[in-house]
Design an enzyme around this catalytic site. Structure first.
Site: not given
Ligand code: BGP
Length: 490
Positions: A198, A388
């Site tokens: 990201e 993701e």
């Molecule tokens: C993205 C990241 C992850 C992950 C995901 C979910 O931004 O790459 O590392 O955590 O989001 O977000 P969160 O953990 O805040 O629910």
């Protein structure tokens, strides 16, 4: 309706700093996230530090620290990433479960500070290399193709302390030394790599927390990004030299916005927000040059890019091989004041009356996935991996150790259907690694109760629990999806 391609990479994704734990074992160096406390949907995670008078203080994680501040791990505070889900000691058990689900791909990140604890060393930490060799060998055992993120929110803190972090151009060389080391070391075990997780989040943080988005903060963000673009491009070039079969991708947070109304002003504002939040990074990394609108974005903060002769050539030479991104939700943009706020993964803007929201206020919008897949493919014509996607939700472990997460199955099913629709549209989608395939620490809130996994981990947001693993209902569902190559969506 189209079918998924025969060798489609079904799988899941994790990140070192959110699952490994063992933050100070076997020579691992410290990272900024090690100083972060837990937050919640309503409160920011904070960084703990001593101010210049030696007094312990806390500030929201994205806030610039005052002069003379020194981050510290304070007694009596809880730091969720220190233990994570103890994957460092349980990776065999975890990867075995991924194998049982039939994973074709496992996306995980290597922690730079396990290999180079301060970040500027010449020689790697052998213990760190040994750990990732073991992880890769374990993947091989179950015929799982690794997708390695080289940097997932975890620059060694030593580089921030000694060099001021990514605003300093020197970090390019340190990063490239690290990426060359691991790509060479593991050239027979991995061939899919992502340079920065990201990468666009550094500019999104300015929009997410506008109070902190001063000219200086945003100028630093754009300059840091320039250095990361160069580091990424050089890694692509080097990666191809190390092994011509290597495929190196970008990883961009899927900031997807719709205009809230058909007011042309809303449409223009949405276009500009997408340029800033999403396309800016994609255009540089996939097309190898800054886009036409870059200057307009910089001008807003009176920022002038500091570049050196040869930078343009590096960006041009280091175009990525695939477009890799995360997708959770969409947002709406409007110029009209009366709109209600919506949230999401770095998603700002107004609430969409046509979609539902999860408990953290993130929009659940499978059609948005089909939409953005088409947009990405028509812009870049590169193979795409959704690195993701998933639903963060509170799960309940029943007395007989089951988790009936039909809400998660529902979310995932609709997104798999949207992927199928996009395949029918003609896009080249090659993989899907859903987020947090095993429950782990939330990046945004530091909570454990915001769970994404097919595998439940017995640990709560305060750090209690056995850390034992249990299969959720979604485990069996995903296993069927993979076995049927996306045909049996139950
Ligand atoms: C993205 C990241 C992850 C992950 C995901 C979910 O931004 O790459 O590392 O955590 O989001 O977000 P969160 O953990 O805040 O629910």
């Amino acid at each position: 309706m189209s079918k998924f391609p025969k060798d489609f990479f079904w799988g899941g994704a994790t990140a070192a700093n959110q699952c490994e734990g063992a933050y100070n074992e076997d020579g691992r160096g410290i990272i900024r996230n090690d100083f972060l406390t837990a937050g919640s949907a309503a409160s920011y995670r904070c960084i703990t530090f001593l101010d210049k008078n030696g007094k312990l203080q806390k500030l929201p994680f994205a806030a610039p620290l005052p002069e003379g501040a020194k981050p510290v791990i304070a007694e009596g505070e809880y730091y969720p990433n220190h233990i994570g889900i103890d994957h460092y000691h349980r990776y065999k058990e975890d990867i075995k479960l991924f194998g049982e689900m039939g994973f074709k791909m496992y996306r995980f990140s290597m922690s730079w500070s396990r290999i180079f604890p301060v970040g500027d060393e010449e020689e790697p930490n052998q213990k760190g290399l040994e750990f990732y060799r073991n992880v890769l060998l374990e993947c091989k055992k179950y015929n799982i193709e690794p997708l390695v993120t080289l940097h997932h929110f975890d620059t060694p803190y030593g580089l921030e302390e000694k060099y001021g972090g990514w605003t300093n151009r020197k970090l390019i060389d340190f990063y490239c030394h690290y990426t060359k080391t691991v790509m060479s070391e593991f050239k027979d075990l991995a061939k899919y790599w992502l340079t920065f997780n990201e990468i666009n989040n550094v500019i999104m943080i300015g929009e997410m927390m506008p109070a902190f988005a001063t000219k200086e903060v945003m100028a630093n963000a754009y300059q840091s990004l320039h250095h990361q673009f160069l580091a990424s491009a050089k890694t692509v070039v080097e990666g191809h030299k190390i092994n011509p079969e290597n495929k190196v991708g970008c990883m961009i947070a899927g900031i997807v916005s719709y205009p809230l109304t058909c007011d042309p002003a809303d449409v223009i504002k949405t276009q500009q927000s997408m340029q800033n939040g999403f396309w800016y990074c994609g255009d540089v990394q996939c097309r190898g040059a800054y886009p036409h609108y870059a200057k307009r974005l910089w001008d807003k903060y009176e920022f002038e890019l500091k570049s050196e002769p040869g930078d343009d050539e590096i960006l041009e030479a280091g175009k990525v091989d695939m477009f890799t991104f995360s997708y959770y939700s969409t947002g709406c943009i409007t110029t009209h004041k009366e709109a209600e706020d919506g949230k999401g993964n770095f998603q700002m803007g107004a609430k969409n009356p046509y979609v539902n929201y999860n408990e953290w206020g993130w929009a659940m919008d499978p059609s948005g996935l089909r939409y953005i897949l088409n947009e990405i493919y028509s812009r870049y014509q590169l193979p795409i991996i959704i690195a993701e996607n998933g639903l963060g939700a509170v799960d309940e472990l029943t007395e007989d150790k089951k988790v009936h997460d039909d809400y998660r199955i529902e979310y995932l099913r609709e997104h798999v259907k949207a992927m199928k629709d996009a395949l029918s549209d003609g896009i080249n989608l090659i993989g899907y690694t859903s987020w947090g395939c095993i429950d782990l620490i939330s990046a945004g809130t530091g909570e454990m109760k915001k769970r994404y996994g097919y595998i439940y981990v017995d640990r709560d947001s305060e750090g209690n629990g056995t850390l034992d693993r249990y299969k959720k209902d979604s485990f069996d569902w995903y296993k069927k999806v993979i076995a049927s190559n996306g045909e049996d969506l139950g």
